[in-house]
Design a protein around this motif. Structure first.
Motif, short mmCIF file in Angstrom:
data_model
loop_
_atom_site.label_atom_id
_atom_site.label_comp_id
_atom_site.label_asym_id
_atom_site.label_seq_id
_atom_site.Cartn_x
_atom_site.Cartn_y
_atom_site.Cartn_z
N LEU A 83 41.11 42.70 79.19
CA LEU A 83 41.29 44.15 79.27
C LEU A 83 40.45 44.86 78.21
O LEU A 83 39.87 45.92 78.48
CB LEU A 83 42.77 44.52 79.12
N ARG A 87 37.56 47.57 79.08
CA ARG A 87 37.58 48.93 78.55
C ARG A 87 36.27 49.30 77.87
O ARG A 87 35.80 50.42 77.99
CB ARG A 87 38.76 49.10 77.59
N VAL A 230 49.89 30.36 73.91
CA VAL A 230 51.12 30.46 73.12
C VAL A 230 51.82 29.11 73.01
O VAL A 230 52.17 28.67 71.91
CB VAL A 230 52.08 31.49 73.76
N LEU A 259 51.51 33.72 67.97
CA LEU A 259 52.83 34.02 68.55
C LEU A 259 53.62 32.73 68.74
O LEU A 259 54.82 32.68 68.46
CB LEU A 259 52.69 34.75 69.89
N GLU A 263 57.26 31.55 67.00
CA GLU A 263 58.40 30.97 67.72
C GLU A 263 58.81 29.62 67.10
O GLU A 263 60.00 29.35 66.94
CB GLU A 263 58.05 30.81 69.21
N ARG A 266 60.79 30.47 64.09
CA ARG A 266 62.12 30.97 64.44
C ARG A 266 63.06 29.83 64.82
O ARG A 266 64.22 29.79 64.39
CB ARG A 266 62.02 31.96 65.61
N LEU A 286 48.48 43.06 71.35
CA LEU A 286 49.80 42.50 71.08
C LEU A 286 49.96 42.02 69.65
O LEU A 286 51.09 41.83 69.19
CB LEU A 286 50.12 41.38 72.08
N TRP A 289 51.95 44.53 68.01
CA TRP A 289 53.29 44.72 68.61
C TRP A 289 54.23 43.57 68.28
O TRP A 289 55.42 43.63 68.59
CB TRP A 289 53.16 44.83 70.13
N SER A 291 56.54 40.89 66.16
CA SER A 291 57.52 41.15 65.12
C SER A 291 57.69 39.89 64.28
O SER A 291 58.26 38.93 64.76
CB SER A 291 58.85 41.55 65.77
N GLU B 78 44.59 51.40 79.04
CA GLU B 78 45.34 51.02 77.84
C GLU B 78 46.63 50.29 78.22
O GLU B 78 47.07 49.39 77.55
CB GLU B 78 45.68 52.30 77.08
N SER B 79 47.22 50.75 79.32
CA SER B 79 48.54 50.28 79.72
C SER B 79 48.61 48.76 79.86
O SER B 79 47.67 48.11 80.33
CB SER B 79 48.88 50.94 81.05
N VAL B 80 49.75 48.17 79.46
CA VAL B 80 49.94 46.74 79.66
C VAL B 80 50.09 46.41 81.14
O VAL B 80 49.95 45.27 81.54
CB VAL B 80 51.18 46.19 78.89
N VAL B 230 55.71 50.77 71.86
CA VAL B 230 56.39 49.95 70.85
C VAL B 230 57.01 50.81 69.74
O VAL B 230 58.19 50.68 69.41
CB VAL B 230 55.41 48.93 70.23
N LEU B 256 57.52 46.90 76.00
CA LEU B 256 56.99 47.38 74.72
C LEU B 256 58.11 47.98 73.87
O LEU B 256 58.19 47.73 72.67
CB LEU B 256 55.87 48.39 74.95
N LEU B 259 59.93 45.19 72.32
CA LEU B 259 59.28 44.65 71.12
C LEU B 259 59.58 45.52 69.91
O LEU B 259 59.84 45.02 68.81
CB LEU B 259 57.76 44.55 71.33
N LEU B 262 63.00 44.65 68.74
CA LEU B 262 63.00 43.41 67.95
C LEU B 262 62.60 43.71 66.51
O LEU B 262 63.19 43.18 65.56
CB LEU B 262 62.02 42.38 68.53
N GLU B 263 61.61 44.56 66.34
CA GLU B 263 61.14 44.88 64.99
C GLU B 263 62.21 45.67 64.22
O GLU B 263 62.44 45.41 63.04
CB GLU B 263 59.82 45.67 65.07
N ARG B 266 64.67 43.15 63.09
CA ARG B 266 64.14 42.34 61.99
C ARG B 266 64.21 43.10 60.66
O ARG B 266 64.60 42.55 59.62
CB ARG B 266 62.69 41.94 62.28
N LEU B 286 53.34 39.51 77.94
CA LEU B 286 53.78 39.41 76.55
C LEU B 286 55.29 39.23 76.43
O LEU B 286 55.78 38.83 75.38
CB LEU B 286 53.27 40.60 75.73
N TRP B 289 55.85 35.76 75.68
CA TRP B 289 55.21 35.32 74.44
C TRP B 289 55.93 35.83 73.20
O TRP B 289 55.61 35.45 72.08
CB TRP B 289 53.76 35.80 74.39
N SER B 291 58.88 36.52 70.42
CA SER B 291 59.74 35.56 69.72
C SER B 291 60.98 36.27 69.23
O SER B 291 60.89 37.06 68.31
CB SER B 291 58.97 34.96 68.53
N PRO B 292 62.16 36.09 69.85
CA PRO B 292 62.40 35.23 71.01
C PRO B 292 61.80 35.82 72.29
O PRO B 292 61.59 37.02 72.37
CB PRO B 292 63.93 35.20 71.10
N ALA B 293 61.58 34.93 73.28
CA ALA B 293 61.09 35.38 74.58
C ALA B 293 62.09 36.36 75.18
O ALA B 293 63.30 36.18 75.07
CB ALA B 293 60.89 34.18 75.49
N GLN B 335 65.35 34.29 76.12
CA GLN B 335 66.12 34.00 74.89
C GLN B 335 66.64 35.20 74.10
O GLN B 335 67.22 35.03 73.05
CB GLN B 335 65.26 33.15 73.94
#
Lengths: 342, 342
Positions: A83, A87, A230, A259, A263, A266, A286, A289, A291, B78-80, B230, B256, B259, B262-263, B266, B286, B289, B291-293, B335
């Protein structure tokens, strides 16, 4: 080394009429082959292509029917790089009033044979290929149609006779490792990429040079080859963390491997960065993004793509270009690295 | 409701010659306008376009000079989501021997005016637009050239007269919330999307229905509107976690935002899923990917894109198609969710 298309062209003094006569076909048949048309018998096509190649034919009337398109050819769109590259290409193409045609083809090394006919029919302004190598036949066919092409080669193993854009992998490995050494880490693990990719070796060499310059031993137990994904990163990180004397920091070689390393940490109840520092590579979106957000080596993927299109534009107007452009990598410090616990 | 292009066409009995006569220009000028050529004076172009629209002109010779291209137009790469949609379009286009032309244009609601001329010149087999709405003028210009178009509209607010593909947002909100209730959560926070997007409201309504069906109170303190990013997710999650009576689970409304959640956890020393359960939405790569998934609601973005191209192909051969296709969403348990601590 400079590539100047004008030099190429001076070799190509043969005309369409001469090719047609030598092949024993009409001029319009040669023209059909040049334009990738399907209504030419296979044997005739092969004979004409061979003559075009032998005589290093170069079309000189390109601009007349050229379409405002830039072709972008990938091995896999799956990649988190894709991506960013799209871009970059899209941005510069748009600035030149051109649209982007996207094709997924071939293997990591080279594009498959099927896409080239489409390119010859569409007559784009140029082609950007995200591959290490191009088959000679593909190069020849693009050259005979005067369609310029540039390789984006993050793996760092380009054809010497094709203009390409890459980034400074050795330096990336160096700055990542130095950052960890400066924080006070002494046992630093590395998960580099596959052993058959030059970029993996360059990053590993950068790591070794940083360790050596700091007077730290190069423990082979701390070196792992990964696959840039990953899951592979998690497995190698688990190997490293399960060593009798585990590292306090891991340079993960790609953001995805980083990433996986998070894990692995963790799952062992280790906090990042308090108990383990982690450095990624690439700086794809990512990374910020995650954590905690990843400290990582910024690979300027978007700018690499932008430069590739700029090179195409210079090749189109027959400006000389360098055959290999390497953009700088740089360290981005975020939250995944810290001084090791005492 | 079925859209049948043959019906449209029967209205369009006017010929190019009649349009030319009425506009007081030559047939070749009308043809140039139809093909998006730039060498027609602005006023003439406007006059011709207006007549084409008034008489609902439909080109009938489309197939003759059509290019094997599918156009894909985005507001932002930009978008995921973008890469998933690109991959879906690329896959089905390739199966139909077509290449994909990618354009970034306009705002979240509608494409900008500049891309349409290029489309008319290229004469693609069809256009896939990732937008909620299309300006009437754009629809008319594509229709008069018999270029079929389909909208992919994950936001769920499509033009009723344009074929579109979306997914089941209300149901996604419902299954995410039900999963958390079944695990034993009672105080469940939600961060939905922006309040001006229908998909945000549908997901919130699904959440409310699940809470209500389980006899749980709908505490307005537990509802936040986000921005699908995010950082915004982190801020809203911090708000929720700082409540006097914080939730034990957060349905984050996008991967997002999950994520970001999660932060936020944390930063407060909360473990996921032991101290806080988190559910995302989208299931972009993502999510697995992280953590945790992430446990998340799978939005079938790639299949939505594939369906959109299939719809184009049916429209091309004038098969009737449904104007709105909604693909199912489904929960993917990983997870980031667990039974709340006692």
């Amino acid at each position: 080394m400079l590539l100047n298309m004008r030099d190429d062209e001076e070799l190509g003094r043969i005309t369409l009429a001469q090719v047609a006569q030598e092949a024993g076909v009409s001029i319009s048949t040669v023209s059909k082959v040049l334009n990738g048309r399907q209504d030419v018998a296979g044997q005739t096509r092969v004979r004409v292509e061979r003559l075009l190649e032998e005589h290093a034919y170069r079309r000189t009337t390109r601009a007349a029917r050229e379409a405002p398109l830039i072709e972008l050819v990938f091995h896999e769109l799956e990649s988190v790089w894709a991506l960013e590259l799209i871009r970059g290409v899209e941005k510069v193409a748009k600035a030149h009033q051109a649209s982007v045609v996207l094709t997924e083809s071939g293997t990591r090394q080279a594009p498959g044979p099927e896409w080239i006919e489409g390119v010859l029919q569409r007559r784009p302004r140029g082609v950007v290929l995200v591959f290490s190598a191009l088959p000679t036949e593909v190069k020849q066919r693009l050259r005979s149609r005067s369609i310029p092409f540039v390789i984006i080669d993050p793996a760092g193993d380009p054809d010497p006779d094709v203009p390409s854009v890459g980034s400074a992998n050795w330096n990336g490995g160096l700055v990542a490792t130095r950052h960890l050494i400066e924080l006070g880490h002494r046992r630093i693990g590395i998960i580099t990429g596959p052993g058959d990719m030059l970029c993996s070796l360059a990053r590993l060499d950068g790591y070794r040079s940083a360790m050596s310059m700091a007077g730290l031993p190069a423990d082979p137990d701390l070196v792992r080859y990964g696959d840039f994904h990953v899951e592979g990163g998690r497995e190698r990180a688990e190997d490293l963390l399960d060593l009798p004397e585990p590292p306090t920091a891991i340079f993960a070689g790609s953001d995805l491997q980083a990433l996986g390393t998070l894990e692995a940490a963790r799952l062992r109840g280790l906090r990042v960065p308090e108990d383990l520092s982690v450095v990624g590579y690439d700086d794809v979106p990512l990374a910020q993004w995650s954590s905690p957000a990843l400290t990582t080596v910024h690979q300027p993927l978007r700018q690499m793509a932008e430069e590739a299109v700029q090179m195409l534009m210079r090749l189109r107007v027959r400006e000389p270009v360098t055959t290999r452009l390497e953009l700088a990598t740089s360290l981005v410090v975020r939250q995944s690295t810290a001084t090791p616990a005492a």
